[in-house]
Design a protein around this motif. Sequence first.
Motif, PDB file in Angstrom:
ATOM      1  N   VAL A 424       0.860  -1.187   0.000  1.00  0.00           N
ATOM      2  CA  VAL A 424       0.000   0.000   0.000  1.00  0.00           C
ATOM      3  C   VAL A 424       0.891   1.229   0.000  1.00  0.00           C
ATOM      4  N   PHE A 425       0.812   2.009  -1.064  1.00  0.00           N
ATOM      5  CA  PHE A 425       1.526   3.283  -1.152  1.00  0.00           C
ATOM      6  C   PHE A 425       0.618   4.372  -0.577  1.00  0.00           C
ATOM      7  N   GLU A 426       1.080   5.039   0.473  1.00  0.00           N
ATOM      8  CA  GLU A 426       0.284   6.062   1.139  1.00  0.00           C
ATOM      9  C   GLU A 426       0.946   7.425   0.929  1.00  0.00           C
ATOM     10  N   ASN A 427       0.163   8.379   0.443  1.00  0.00           N
ATOM     11  CA  ASN A 427       0.698   9.692   0.096  1.00  0.00           C
ATOM     12  C   ASN A 427      -0.023  10.782   0.890  1.00  0.00           C
ATOM     13  N   PRO A 428       0.549  11.233   2.006  1.00  0.00           N
ATOM     14  CA  PRO A 428      -0.086  12.304   2.780  1.00  0.00           C
ATOM     15  C   PRO A 428       0.244  13.705   2.275  1.00  0.00           C
ATOM     16  N   GLU A 429       1.061  13.791   1.209  1.00  0.00           N
ATOM     17  CA  GLU A 429       1.507  15.089   0.707  1.00  0.00           C
ATOM     18  C   GLU A 429       0.540  15.636  -0.352  1.00  0.00           C
ATOM     19  N   ASP A 430       0.832  16.870  -0.797  1.00  0.00           N
ATOM     20  CA  ASP A 430      -0.051  17.570  -1.743  1.00  0.00           C
ATOM     21  C   ASP A 430       0.338  17.356  -3.204  1.00  0.00           C
ATOM     22  N   SER A 431       1.374  16.568  -3.477  1.00  0.00           N
ATOM     23  CA  SER A 431       1.831  16.335  -4.847  1.00  0.00           C
ATOM     24  C   SER A 431       1.584  14.890  -5.252  1.00  0.00           C
ATOM     25  N   VAL A 432       1.416  14.654  -6.545  1.00  0.00           N
ATOM     26  CA  VAL A 432       1.248  13.305  -7.058  1.00  0.00           C
ATOM     27  C   VAL A 432       2.585  12.559  -6.955  1.00  0.00           C
ATOM     28  N   GLN A 433       2.522  11.334  -6.475  1.00  0.00           N
ATOM     29  CA  GLN A 433       3.709  10.476  -6.407  1.00  0.00           C
ATOM     30  C   GLN A 433       3.646   9.450  -7.529  1.00  0.00           C
ATOM     31  N   SER A 434       4.816   8.989  -7.946  1.00  0.00           N
ATOM     32  CA  SER A 434       4.885   7.922  -8.955  1.00  0.00           C
ATOM     33  C   SER A 434       5.931   6.925  -8.486  1.00  0.00           C
ATOM     34  N   TRP A 435       5.520   5.680  -8.310  1.00  0.00           N
ATOM     35  CA  TRP A 435       6.380   4.639  -7.753  1.00  0.00           C
ATOM     36  C   TRP A 435       6.697   3.574  -8.799  1.00  0.00           C
ATOM     37  N   HIS A 436       7.919   3.070  -8.742  1.00  0.00           N
ATOM     38  CA  HIS A 436       8.356   2.007  -9.657  1.00  0.00           C
ATOM     39  C   HIS A 436       9.076   0.931  -8.859  1.00  0.00           C
ATOM     40  N   ILE A 437       8.839  -0.320  -9.216  1.00  0.00           N
ATOM     41  CA  ILE A 437       9.540  -1.441  -8.594  1.00  0.00           C
ATOM     42  C   ILE A 437      10.247  -2.220  -9.691  1.00  0.00           C
ATOM     43  N   ASP A 438      11.563  -2.297  -9.612  1.00  0.00           N
ATOM     44  CA  ASP A 438      12.339  -3.034 -10.614  1.00  0.00           C
ATOM     45  C   ASP A 438      12.101  -4.540 -10.466  1.00  0.00           C
ATOM     46  N   GLY A 439      12.211  -5.236 -11.593  1.00  0.00           N
ATOM     47  CA  GLY A 439      12.198  -6.695 -11.569  1.00  0.00           C
ATOM     48  C   GLY A 439      10.851  -7.338 -11.386  1.00  0.00           C
ATOM     49  N   HIS A 440       9.791  -6.562 -11.253  1.00  0.00           N
ATOM     50  CA  HIS A 440       8.481  -7.126 -10.939  1.00  0.00           C
ATOM     51  C   HIS A 440       7.361  -6.344 -11.624  1.00  0.00           C
ATOM     52  N   HIS A 441       6.214  -6.981 -11.698  1.00  0.00           N
ATOM     53  CA  HIS A 441       4.976  -6.293 -12.014  1.00  0.00           C
ATOM     54  C   HIS A 441       4.055  -6.473 -10.816  1.00  0.00           C
ATOM     55  N   PHE A 442       3.006  -5.665 -10.741  1.00  0.00           N
ATOM     56  CA  PHE A 442       2.070  -5.780  -9.626  1.00  0.00           C
ATOM     57  C   PHE A 442       0.666  -5.464 -10.107  1.00  0.00           C
ATOM     58  N   PHE A 443      -0.312  -6.024  -9.428  1.00  0.00           N
ATOM     59  CA  PHE A 443      -1.714  -5.849  -9.785  1.00  0.00           C
ATOM     60  C   PHE A 443      -2.283  -4.669  -8.990  1.00  0.00           C
ATOM     61  N   VAL A 444      -2.747  -3.649  -9.704  1.00  0.00           N
ATOM     62  CA  VAL A 444      -3.235  -2.421  -9.062  1.00  0.00           C
ATOM     63  C   VAL A 444      -4.668  -2.661  -8.606  1.00  0.00           C
ATOM     64  N   VAL A 445      -4.838  -3.090  -7.360  1.00  0.00           N
ATOM     65  CA  VAL A 445      -6.157  -3.523  -6.903  1.00  0.00           C
ATOM     66  C   VAL A 445      -7.024  -2.382  -6.388  1.00  0.00           C
ATOM     67  N   GLY A 446      -6.419  -1.256  -6.021  1.00  0.00           N
ATOM     68  CA  GLY A 446      -7.255  -0.167  -5.534  1.00  0.00           C
ATOM     69  C   GLY A 446      -6.508   1.145  -5.448  1.00  0.00           C
ATOM     70  N   MET A 447      -7.244   2.239  -5.591  1.00  0.00           N
ATOM     71  CA  MET A 447      -6.703   3.575  -5.340  1.00  0.00           C
ATOM     72  C   MET A 447      -7.853   4.494  -4.969  1.00  0.00           C
ATOM     73  N   ASP A 448      -7.606   5.351  -3.981  1.00  0.00           N
ATOM     74  CA  ASP A 448      -8.677   6.237  -3.534  1.00  0.00           C
ATOM     75  C   ASP A 448      -8.074   7.335  -2.669  1.00  0.00           C
ATOM     76  N   GLY A 449      -8.894   8.349  -2.383  1.00  0.00           N
ATOM     77  CA  GLY A 449      -8.476   9.417  -1.508  1.00  0.00           C
ATOM     78  C   GLY A 449      -8.600   9.030  -0.044  1.00  0.00           C
ATOM     79  N   GLY A 450      -7.975   9.815   0.822  1.00  0.00           N
ATOM     80  CA  GLY A 450      -8.075   9.573   2.249  1.00  0.00           C
ATOM     81  C   GLY A 450      -7.053   8.575   2.762  1.00  0.00           C
ATOM     82  N   GLN A 451      -7.339   8.035   3.941  1.00  0.00           N
ATOM     83  CA  GLN A 451      -6.438   7.114   4.627  1.00  0.00           C
ATOM     84  C   GLN A 451      -6.822   5.673   4.320  1.00  0.00           C
ATOM     85  N   TRP A 452      -5.835   4.861   3.942  1.00  0.00           N
ATOM     86  CA  TRP A 452      -6.098   3.430   3.729  1.00  0.00           C
ATOM     87  C   TRP A 452      -6.370   2.736   5.061  1.00  0.00           C
TER      88      TRP A 452
END
Length: 539
Positions: A424-452
């Motif tokens: 779970v990538f959590e972003n409490p800041e005011d800017s858009v974040q972009s995350w990358h993981i080398d060597g793998h793919h991942f299934f994007v199961v959810g995204m939403d505003g607020g606290q996970w």
Amino acid sequence: MGYSRKLVSLTLLVVLLVTCVSGEDPYRFYTWNVTYGDIYPLGVKQQGILINGQFPGPQIDSVTNDNLIVNVFNSLNEPFLFTWNGVFQRRNSWQDGVFGTNCPIPPGQNFTYVLQVKDQIGSYFYFPSLAFHRAAGGYGGIKIASRPLIPVPFPPPAGDFTILAGDWYKRNHTDLRAILDSGSDLPFPDGLLINGHGSNAYTFMVNQGNTYRFRISNVGLTTSINFRIQGHKLLLVEVEGIHTIQNTYDSLDIHLGQSLSVLVIADQPPKDYYIVVSTRFTSQVLTATSILHYSNSAASVSGPPPGGPTVQIDWSLEQARSFRRNLTASGPRPNPQGSYHYGLINTTRTIRLQNSAPIINGKQRYAVNSVSFIPPDTPLKLADHFKIPGVFSLGSIPDSPTGSGGYLQTSVMAADFRDFIEVVFENPEDSVQSWHIDGHHFFVVGMDGGQWSDASRLNYNLRDTISPSTIQVYPKSWTAVYMPLDNVGMWNVRSENWVRQYLGQQFYLRVYSPANSWRDEYPIPSNALLCGRAVGHRI
């Protein structure tokens, strides 16, 4: 230099002979000379990084399972590495090209990358990974086509274009690096580039009535972009190697480090049209244009380029949620993409990663779970392989946010081969974040505003989400992914905002198998460069 060239030639001859005898997958050979050169992308002379005299660099055109032999000569005055954004490097983190896995190529020397685009299709790019070189260019496209016998869910297009777009500074990368090293943040970018050019310097020619594929990558440093073509619809067909449900869009957001493909039908009256990229979520909007030129064009472009979305987050979030996997299409193998039922697999671990922007020792830094990464004196992969103590310690970054202030650490997280984890990538800041993981793919199961929270899982997409290796997290929001740890090695988890990455928003994930078998991981390459405390060890 002459001796090293002869050695490389002999090595490639042996590879060719082995290939002919054993019937391996095809080999493609590239020789790249990396130099500085004068470039004028925004009309101002500056020092750029060229590959064989080109900016952007040569495109790599390949087919699933091809072996790529890339011999890189470093003619710069400082160490250098390439990394291959989105190429999985199956069993082979030795070739990943980041400092956690590879010693830099010293000035005046060369290194030959030997990598395979194993079980992959799609659109990606490469770029320099060290010393803020990415701000000087040195990037290029990677195209991995499907094998001929595997059906693609759309007819062959009449043309295949690559667009490398992103923000750009007029200052040399050395000046930008000095600003960051002094503890300050960078100013707002000076402009946007499309394939190394400012506005209207690049033209894509089409024939009326034909369909064309555009592979678009955001190769910028700090900013999300929106892509659109005046008067034309965009049919989304691929996101980082995943064939998608073919929805039609007027414009598409592409976040830092991301790549996707659209089909465009040249079905409008024969004239010239604007191809537009513009910045997203910025108070000042930067725009760059290229030209879509019909071969029978009756008029050039006129008037202002079409506008696009600017700061609207909900619009972008809803668009991202609409990216769905085509369950019936084949991927790199002949089985359908939907045959991997990720939603039925129990996760073995939850990792929550929260970005922050602490001031440490009076300087601006960026962090993950309060840890701001500092590079070690020896690549982590080499230290792990040679069992060199004192370079890193496992568990030097926690699995969850701590809520404490930031601190400096060479952060490495331990993980077990074949686990299936929730991140779970959590972003409490005011800017858009972009995350990358080398060597793998991942299934994007959810995204939403607020606290996970645990309750957020009730709304996960467990059926047909995409599985890229780069994903955005909107301001004051979260993004959750399921990830199979199917690739042994030392893998970089990083912000694709290159300022944040350079100032510490990254760490390494050590995916470990106790088997010590070639089945799980290739041995250290015979040509591996040794540096730091690895010098003197035997390969």
